[in-house]
Enzyme design. Structure first.
Site, PDB file in Angstrom:
ATOM      1  N   GLU A 231      25.966 -25.205 -16.034  1.00  0.00           N
ATOM      2  CA  GLU A 231      26.540 -25.782 -14.815  1.00  0.00           C
ATOM      3  C   GLU A 231      25.997 -25.093 -13.572  1.00  0.00           C
ATOM      4  O   GLU A 231      25.703 -25.739 -12.575  1.00  0.00           O
ATOM      5  CB  GLU A 231      28.071 -25.701 -14.849  1.00  0.00           C
ATOM      6  CG  GLU A 231      28.704 -26.692 -15.794  1.00  0.00           C
ATOM      7  CD  GLU A 231      28.382 -28.139 -15.429  1.00  0.00           C
ATOM      8  OE1 GLU A 231      28.225 -28.445 -14.231  1.00  0.00           O
ATOM      9  OE2 GLU A 231      28.272 -28.965 -16.346  1.00  0.00           O
TER      10      GLU A 231
ATOM     11  N   GLN B  43      21.697 -26.912  -8.379  1.00  0.00           N
ATOM     12  CA  GLN B  43      20.657 -27.200  -7.389  1.00  0.00           C
ATOM     13  C   GLN B  43      19.271 -27.330  -8.027  1.00  0.00           C
ATOM     14  O   GLN B  43      18.260 -27.146  -7.368  1.00  0.00           O
ATOM     15  CB  GLN B  43      20.613 -26.104  -6.313  1.00  0.00           C
ATOM     16  CG  GLN B  43      21.565 -26.381  -5.173  1.00  0.00           C
ATOM     17  CD  GLN B  43      22.435 -25.183  -4.858  1.00  0.00           C
ATOM     18  OE1 GLN B  43      22.648 -24.301  -5.694  1.00  0.00           O
ATOM     19  NE2 GLN B  43      22.963 -25.149  -3.666  1.00  0.00           N
TER      20      GLN B  43
ATOM     21  N   TYR C 102      34.431 -26.917  -8.373  1.00  0.00           N
ATOM     22  CA  TYR C 102      33.603 -27.736  -9.258  1.00  0.00           C
ATOM     23  C   TYR C 102      33.309 -26.996 -10.577  1.00  0.00           C
ATOM     24  O   TYR C 102      33.495 -27.547 -11.669  1.00  0.00           O
ATOM     25  CB  TYR C 102      32.270 -28.106  -8.565  1.00  0.00           C
ATOM     26  CG  TYR C 102      31.278 -28.660  -9.547  1.00  0.00           C
ATOM     27  CD1 TYR C 102      31.333 -30.004  -9.912  1.00  0.00           C
ATOM     28  CD2 TYR C 102      30.331 -27.840 -10.161  1.00  0.00           C
ATOM     29  CE1 TYR C 102      30.465 -30.512 -10.861  1.00  0.00           C
ATOM     30  CE2 TYR C 102      29.463 -28.340 -11.108  1.00  0.00           C
ATOM     31  CZ  TYR C 102      29.528 -29.678 -11.451  1.00  0.00           C
ATOM     32  OH  TYR C 102      28.685 -30.170 -12.399  1.00  0.00           O
TER      33      TYR C 102
ATOM     34  N   ASP D 215      30.753 -33.863  -8.336  1.00  0.00           N
ATOM     35  CA  ASP D 215      29.426 -33.484  -7.857  1.00  0.00           C
ATOM     36  C   ASP D 215      28.860 -34.710  -7.139  1.00  0.00           C
ATOM     37  O   ASP D 215      29.566 -35.692  -6.929  1.00  0.00           O
ATOM     38  CB  ASP D 215      28.529 -33.000  -9.008  1.00  0.00           C
ATOM     39  CG  ASP D 215      28.180 -34.125  -9.984  1.00  0.00           C
ATOM     40  OD1 ASP D 215      28.752 -35.236  -9.858  1.00  0.00           O
ATOM     41  OD2 ASP D 215      27.320 -33.912 -10.859  1.00  0.00           O
TER      42      ASP D 215
ATOM     43  N   CYS E 138      34.826 -52.259 -10.516  1.00  0.00           N
ATOM     44  CA  CYS E 138      34.084 -51.693  -9.383  1.00  0.00           C
ATOM     45  C   CYS E 138      34.239 -52.605  -8.171  1.00  0.00           C
ATOM     46  O   CYS E 138      33.755 -53.732  -8.148  1.00  0.00           O
ATOM     47  CB  CYS E 138      32.614 -51.539  -9.765  1.00  0.00           C
ATOM     48  SG  CYS E 138      31.625 -50.881  -8.409  1.00  0.00           S
TER      49      CYS E 138
HETATM   50 FE1  SF4 Z   1      27.888 -48.228  -9.882  1.00  0.00          FE
HETATM   51 FE2  SF4 Z   1      27.259 -50.799 -10.224  1.00  0.00          FE
HETATM   52 FE3  SF4 Z   1      28.716 -49.515 -12.028  1.00  0.00          FE
HETATM   53 FE4  SF4 Z   1      29.756 -50.109  -9.661  1.00  0.00          FE
HETATM   54  S1  SF4 Z   1      29.090 -51.575 -11.228  1.00  0.00           S
HETATM   55  S2  SF4 Z   1      29.953 -48.155 -10.741  1.00  0.00           S
HETATM   56  S3  SF4 Z   1      27.982 -49.853  -8.356  1.00  0.00           S
HETATM   57  S4  SF4 Z   1      26.565 -49.083 -11.464  1.00  0.00           S
END
Ligand code: SF4
Length: 370
Positions: free
Chosen positions: A57, A62, A140, A158, A229
Site C-alpha cells: 500500500e 505514488q 487511507y 484513493d 451509476c
Molecule cells: Fe464508471 Fe461507467 Fe461503471 Fe459508472 S457505469 S461506475 S461511469 S464505468
C-alpha cells in the site's frame, strides 16, 4: 460506451435521492463478485500477510502498479518482517527504495516499523484506530491494512475510488477538493459497511477504478454498476469527477556532469535539503531547480540526454563527460565522494543518476567495439 444511448445529449433533471441500505448492499455485492472474477494475481494477495499488505500500500501510493509489482519481491526479500526493517538503518531502507521516488514514504515506513516493534511487539494491530496511531499510517493506509489484511469494514478512498463514487453519485465538486473528499469518504463508508467481505469490496472498488472506470474512456460496457451509476444513467460520465484547469508542467534543461577518474570511479555529491533528499546526485549546472550549480570551464559536448520528471517540472538532463583537468568550482554543501558505478546500488539515489550512468556505460561499450 459511457452512458445510456437513449439519454445521449440530454441532461438528467432527476432529483438526487439518497440510496437505501438495499442499494448499498447491491452495489457492494456486485463489486465483490466482479473482484473475485477479475482480480489480478498480485504477490501480496497470495496470503494477505499484514506486513506485505502494508508495504504494497505504501509503495502503490505514488508509484505505478507495474513498477510496484516488479519491485515488491526484492523489497520484501530484503525486509521480510517488520522486525527486519526496524533493525535496519534508515539509510539502508532508503537505499532499497532507490528508483521508487517519494523517499519520505521509505523513511516513514521505517519509523512505522520501529514503532510497531516498540508498541505492538512487532505485530500490526487489527484495529483501525490503533493502526492510525502508527507514524506514516493515515486514514487511507489504516483502512487498507484494516480491510485487506484483517477483513475489517474500514473505508478507503484513493484516486480510483474517488473517481468511481464521483460518477456513481454525480458528486458536483472538483477533483481533489475537500467537498469531493468528504462525500467520497461518506459513500465509501456506507458501501464497505454493506459489504459481506470488506477485503474483496475495497480491492474491487480500487481495481474497478483502475481498469474499468478509468479517467478517460471508461469501459461502462464492462462495468457491473451501470444499473446504479447516476452519471451513466444521465449520460454525463465524462463530466465527473469535475475537473479544474491544471498548470502544464514546465520544461527545464539542466547540464549534468559525469566526472570519471583513472580507475573508473565517478564523482557524486550527497545533497542536503528538501529537493536533494540526502541522496547521491551527480554534479549539475544551472540552478533552475537544484541549488548550488557547478561552475566548470570546459564541460565538453553533450553526449546524451536523460529525462526526469518531478512535481511540476519535466527535466532534460544534458549529460557531459568533462575532460580530465577541466576546472570546476562547486560552492555546495554536502559530501563529495568518488564511487565505482557498481557501488551506487548500496546508496540511495534518484533514478536519473542510474539512467545517466547507464547512458555513459552504453556509449563506452559502443566505443570499445569500434
Ligand atoms: Fe464508471 Fe461507467 Fe461503471 Fe459508472 S457505469 S461506475 S461511469 S464505468
Amino acid at each position: 460506451m459511457t452512458g445510456r444511448p437513449e439519454a445521449k445529449g440530454q441532461r438528467s433533471k432527476q432529483t438526487r435521492v439518497s440510496r437505501g441500505s438495499d442499494q448499498w448492499r447491491a452495489i457492494a455485492s456486485l463489486v465483490e463478485r466482479w473482484f473475485r472474477a477479475n482480480k489480478r494475481p498480485l504477490p501480496w494477495r497470495e496470503a494477505y500477510e499484514p506486513w506485505h499488505v502494508w508495504v504494497s500500500e505504501v509503495m502503490a501510493q505514488q508509484t505505478r502498479m507495474d513498477v510496484v509489482v516488479a519491485r515488491f519481491p526484492e523489497l520484501v526479500a530484503r525486509f521480510p518482517t517488520i522486525e527486519s526493517m526496524a533493525r535496519a538503518s534508515e539509510a539502508d531502507v532508503v537505499a532499497a527504495w532507490s528508483g521508487l521516488g517519494y523517499y519520505r514514504r521509505a523513511r516513514m515506513l521505517h519509523r512505522g516499523a520501529c514503532e510497531v516493534m516498540s508498541r505492538f511487539g512487532g505485530e500490526l494491530p487489527a484495529a483501525v484506530e490503533a493502526l492510525r496511531s502508527i507514524p506514516g499510517v493515515g486514514r487511507y493506509t489504516a483502512g487498507s491494512i484494516g480491510s485487506i489484511a484483517f477483513g475489517l469494514p474500514a473505508a478507503i478512498v484513493d484516486g480510483n475510488v474517488a473517481r468511481v463514487v464521483a460518477r456513481l453519485d454525480m458528486i458536483d465538486a472538483p477533483l481533489k477538493s475537500g467537498a469531493l473528499e468528504k462525500r467520497a469518504w461518506e459513500l465509501a463508508e456506507a458501501l464497505v459497511g454493506a459489504a459481506r467481505r470488506p477485503r474483496d469490496f475495497n480491492q474491487g472498488l480500487m481495481e474497478l477504478g483502475a481498469r474499468v472506470c478509468t479517467p478517460q474512456n471508461p469501459a461502462c460496457d464492462g462495468c457491473p454498476l451501470t444499473a446504479y451509476c447516476r452519471a451513466f444513467e444521465a449520460n454525463r460520465v465524462e463530466e465527473f469527477p469535475v475537473r479544474v484547469a491544471t498548470k502544464r508542467p514546465v520544461d527545464v534543461a539542466i547540464p549534468l556532469y559525469v566526472f570519471t577518474d583513472k580507475s573508473g570511479r565517478v564523482l557524486f555529491r550527497r545533497g542536503e535539503g528538501k529537493l536533494m533528499h540526502d541522496m547521491l546526485h551527480l554534479p549539475h549546472g544551472s540552478d533552475a531547480l537544484y541549488p548550488h550549480p557547478l561552475k566548470i570551464s570546459k564541460p565538453g559536448p553533450v553526449v546524451g540526454t536523460v529525462k526526469h520528471s518531478i512535481t511540476s517540472r519535466r527535466i532534460t538532463f544534458e549529460v557531459h563527460c568533462p575532460a580530465p583537468g577541466a576546472k570546476a568550482v562547486a560552492d555546495a554543501p554536502g559530501e563529495w565522494l568518488w564511487l565505482a558505478p557498481e557501488e551506487l546500488a548500496s546508496h540511495a539515489h534518484p533514478s536519473y543518476v542510474r539512467k545517466a550512468l547507464q547512458l555513459i556505460a552504453a556509449l563506452r561499450a559502443t566505443e570499445g567495439r569500434r
